[in-house]
Design an enzyme around this catalytic site. Sequence first.
Site, short mmCIF file in Angstrom:
data_model
loop_
_atom_site.label_atom_id
_atom_site.label_comp_id
_atom_site.label_asym_id
_atom_site.label_seq_id
_atom_site.Cartn_x
_atom_site.Cartn_y
_atom_site.Cartn_z
N HIS A 1 -43.70 0.87 90.07
CA HIS A 1 -42.57 1.35 89.19
C HIS A 1 -43.44 1.47 87.73
CE1 HIS A 1 -38.90 1.64 86.90
NE2 HIS A 1 -39.54 1.18 85.78
N GLU A 2 -43.91 0.69 87.15
CA GLU A 2 -44.45 0.61 85.98
C GLU A 2 -45.89 1.71 85.91
OE1 GLU A 2 -43.27 -0.40 83.00
OE2 GLU A 2 -41.82 -1.73 84.26
N HIS B 1 -44.74 5.06 85.16
CA HIS B 1 -44.70 5.31 83.61
C HIS B 1 -46.18 5.94 83.44
CE1 HIS B 1 -40.49 4.15 83.38
NE2 HIS B 1 -41.05 2.99 83.51
ZN LIG Z 1 -39.38 1.47 83.84
#
Ligand SMILES: [Zn+2]
Length: 434
Positions: free
Chosen positions: A243-244, A247
């Site tokens: 997830h990170e 980003h």
């Molecule tokens: Zn996030």
Amino acid sequence: MKLKLFFLLIVFQVAFAQQRTCGTQEYMQTIMNDPAQRAAYLEQQSKFEVEMQKLESNSLRNTNELIRIPVAVHYPTAGAVTDAIKTCLRRLAQKQIDILNADYNATNTDISNWASVSDNYFGTSTGSLNVQFVIATQNHPAGTGLNNGDLAVTFGTDFIGSGVISCTNGCNEDITWAGYINIVVTNISGGILGFSPLGGQPQFGRTVVIDNNSFGATLTPSPTSCAGFVPAAPYNKGRTLTHELGHFFNLAHTFQACDGSNCASSGDRVCDTPPTDQPRYDCNAADNPPTPGGGNPPLSSCGFLQLTMNYMDYVQDSCMYMFSAGQAARMQSWYNSISGQLTTTALSSQDFLENKFTLYPNPNKGSFTIEFKELANSFSVEVYDVTGKTIYENNYDQTANLAQVINLDNPTNGVYFVNIKSDDGIVTKKLIIQ
Ligand SMILES: [Zn+2]
């Protein structure tokens, strides 16, 4: 009375821990409040927009090109650790990298869950990046104490204080490690599982920070975990970093806004992720597919089916399993805008060759395929047995085929070795005939 309050606090914290919390928005606010950081962010975003347009106008996108990313993993809180603990933490780092490579190439086993729900998501398909994240092994930065051949994994000294979001002394970055994607595993305050810059720039030594109880997964064989870095359910499948890092590759959360009037400029700016303005924490299990228009999850607050299984929503690790094709295109564009910032000399040519082709099936009965991910100018293949006797040899020059089928002449069952030589070097793979 005091005891009661303490108990309530515990209950609150446990309840809180059941929901994913990502610090990226807070981190970006900190960056945008710093004029120099804000300018650097906007400058790179405009380069990204150019790359995005190029990619969209190029219908012949070369999906065979393998992206290779040098990664360094840092454990700042692991100070005076024994060699056994270091070995364990290196294994944990590699376990996490293996998870990333599966998730980003859509080769994770649970992506099969998509088949039973995909009909409900018209216009959405799964996406992958054709990427290999590799823990760097060569030409480490000076002063890190690492030698050629060592994994770029550090203990105790780097990125002190990374558990707090701050741009006071750099923005959770270390210029020593410029050119890498840096992953810092530490105790993050405030119940946050991880944070990353939105659109990370390796040239600044920017980091993705992951909480020490949300990094990696269970190790095999024993020891199955490392003291102080035990992945805690339900965030114990390594998906916090998936997830990170999304980003870092310029992906926003899928739950940015309901406004779907122009999907390319609103919400998460990805047209094949249905708009929503609320995260989902619950698991839309694959054995419980949504009924279009029904009350079963995941109808979003905007009235669309929510793509809960997407890595950029907030569900638990075992419930997220896909990027969309639109997200993959966005990540590819971000990579294209920052590829020049990566220190690729940190990767050995051996890693490069190992990842350049696949050999299948193995074991086999004497017939197998060598498939390259991109065309090699020329290469040679040699097969020899355990005594060193060559049983097959061939040169391939300027071939236009990515795959070569090799048929051995009546080989006896046993272990053989395949040497594949190209301009980049030589790789030996074990071959089993049975
Ligand atoms: Zn996030």
